[in-house]
Write an enzyme that holds these catalytic residues in place. Sequence first.
Site, PDB file in Angstrom:
ATOM      1  N   GLY A 114       0.807  -1.202   0.000  1.00 27.27           N
ATOM      2  CA  GLY A 114       0.000   0.000   0.000  1.00 27.27           C
ATOM      3  C   GLY A 114       0.849   1.265   0.000  1.00 27.27           C
ATOM      4  O   GLY A 114       2.004   1.268   0.437  1.00 27.27           O
ATOM      5  N   LYS A 165       5.770  -7.838   2.638  1.00 24.05           N
ATOM      6  CA  LYS A 165       5.451  -7.694   4.062  1.00 24.05           C
ATOM      7  C   LYS A 165       4.271  -8.602   4.405  1.00 24.05           C
ATOM      8  O   LYS A 165       3.353  -8.772   3.604  1.00 24.05           O
ATOM      9  CB  LYS A 165       5.129  -6.228   4.377  1.00 24.05           C
ATOM     10  N   HIS A 221      -0.521   0.609   9.086  1.00 19.88           N
ATOM     11  CA  HIS A 221      -1.686   1.002   8.296  1.00 19.88           C
ATOM     12  C   HIS A 221      -2.663   1.879   9.065  1.00 19.88           C
ATOM     13  O   HIS A 221      -3.860   1.884   8.786  1.00 19.88           O
ATOM     14  CB  HIS A 221      -2.403  -0.250   7.761  1.00 19.88           C
ATOM     15  N   THR A 241      16.681  35.120  20.932  1.00 22.35           N
ATOM     16  CA  THR A 241      16.808  36.561  21.131  1.00 22.35           C
ATOM     17  C   THR A 241      17.021  36.898  22.597  1.00 22.35           C
ATOM     18  O   THR A 241      17.813  37.785  22.938  1.00 22.35           O
ATOM     19  CB  THR A 241      15.530  37.269  20.625  1.00 22.35           C
ATOM     20  N   GLY A 254      19.764  45.447  21.065  1.00 18.05           N
ATOM     21  CA  GLY A 254      18.580  45.020  20.333  1.00 18.05           C
ATOM     22  C   GLY A 254      17.951  46.074  19.454  1.00 18.05           C
ATOM     23  O   GLY A 254      17.169  45.753  18.558  1.00 18.05           O
ATOM     24  N   PRO A 285       5.059  38.741  25.693  1.00 19.95           N
ATOM     25  CA  PRO A 285       5.475  37.773  26.707  1.00 19.95           C
ATOM     26  C   PRO A 285       6.833  38.084  27.317  1.00 19.95           C
ATOM     27  O   PRO A 285       7.084  37.758  28.481  1.00 19.95           O
ATOM     28  CB  PRO A 285       5.482  36.444  25.950  1.00 19.95           C
TER      29      PRO A 285
END
Length: 553
Positions: A59, A110, A224, A436, A473, A534
């Site tokens: 398959g 298989k 499968h 960062t 930064g 954040p």
Amino acid sequence: MKKLINDADAVVRESLEGRVLLQPNVSLLGSSQTVVRTDRVVNDDNRATVPVALISGGGAGHEPAHAGYVAHGMLTAAVSGGVFASPSVDAVLDGIRAVTGDAGCLLIVKSYTGDRLNFGMAAELARHDGLNVEMVVVGDDVALSDDDTHAGRRGLAGTVLVHKVAGAAAESGSTLREVHDRATRVTGHLGTMGVALAPCTTPGADAPSFELGDDEIELGLGIHGEPGVERTRLTSADDIAQTLVGRILDDLDIVDGDRVVALVGTAGATPPSELDIVARGAHTALTNRGVVVERLWAGPVLTSLDMSGAHVSLLPVDDGLLDLLDTPTASPAWPGFPDARRPALSVVTTPESADRAGGPKGEADPFVRQVIDAACERLLRARTELDAADQHVGDGDLGSALARGARAWLDDPGEGDAASLLQELSARCRRAIGGTSGPLYGMLLLRAAQALADGASWGDALRAGVTGVRELGGAQPGDGTMVDTLEPAADAADSGIDAVVTAAREGAARTSDAVATKGRASYLGERAKGYEDPGATAVVMWLEAVREAMSQQ
């Protein structure tokens, strides 16, 4: 369910068309779903000289298997059915006829009922045509006992090792009987065990193949999309790897001193980083049992669409098998390297950093040490909360990043006076946090440490650190970053810690009303509005922890 497809009914053919465009020296066999080596299609001129052909398949949905292994040194052809469905008898027969010369053909199948029936019937018909065809069935699934009532042990990812050994043998000029014997030897000593963290979804389906709870995993599953033989609780990658390896070792009676190769494969959606961790865990589990790991390979070898999980295949080896496994192949899907050697973890050390080489400076300051500890512990507790907040405006890892820095300090805290403590904390942030935040916190603490060493007050030290952050930064107040919290906090530093925390909290709140112009949130524009930055939130958290620690003195 979302899929990058055109038509659910055309997925397999279109996928194979893309494969042959990407993979050299292969072609599709007419309008079929069979991929063949272009140089090995049989005709009257080469029928007597082409080596033994190797054909596998089954398959679709297991990519890169099986077409990815159609190459010099591995398969001659791969016959694909629909997704998780065996190809038809005639499709297999057409593939046999296309590539089988006088030397014959070996089918590597298989152990699934559909594959055994369709490949087996095709082999019978090919023999009636006068072709020399043999078949080997792979059942490497150790999750199913031979004593259980079922259709037999399933063929799993270990089948790829059969492809490799048989392919090398065939390419060397071995006879069909010799190739068949080699393949049979591998199938008789091969074991695979898998785990799923999440199910897969077939093209065109409205839902995943099964359901799993957030803390559940499936052990011993097939390929499968079906559930495994055991559902259990999610644990660490090392524990899972130990379970998989242990089941295989016990099933195959592999003992201390035995030599093996290990193949670690993704179930489909597992990130490479997680697969590497599983490979590491498998290697550790094997060596802890005294097993000699001659080769360790990992990658997408035989998958189940987008299933999240992994599988481990083990094969005991001698020098002869190792030579065949090490024989170069042109297959783009084979994860091994021609010059593979016994794996051993190699770590190169660097000289001790100058941050600690000079030892502690000045008289120890237990108060500052306690304050730093409190800030780090607060960030550890906030890991999940900050990661969740960062998902709205960034890449969802801020809490984890700051937690790494906090853990690096708490596991091995610095010593000395206030300046040397901040300098050491700066070094930990640089090394552990990354991204960062790592350099920004490193600069904040380094400049503050330098200011304290020069005799500055704590307020001036904080202001020096914030200036360093702005210079490094490039962010200014109003850009929607941690500077929006740090700057007002520094301005209020001479009024006491309560004023510092209040100013910081107000600064953080303002970031939710502005459009960020720095950091990852800036890429979202208006979509990031309404969410507090954040990074600014994290500053408030550790400042609050500092205040609490100070109040306890």
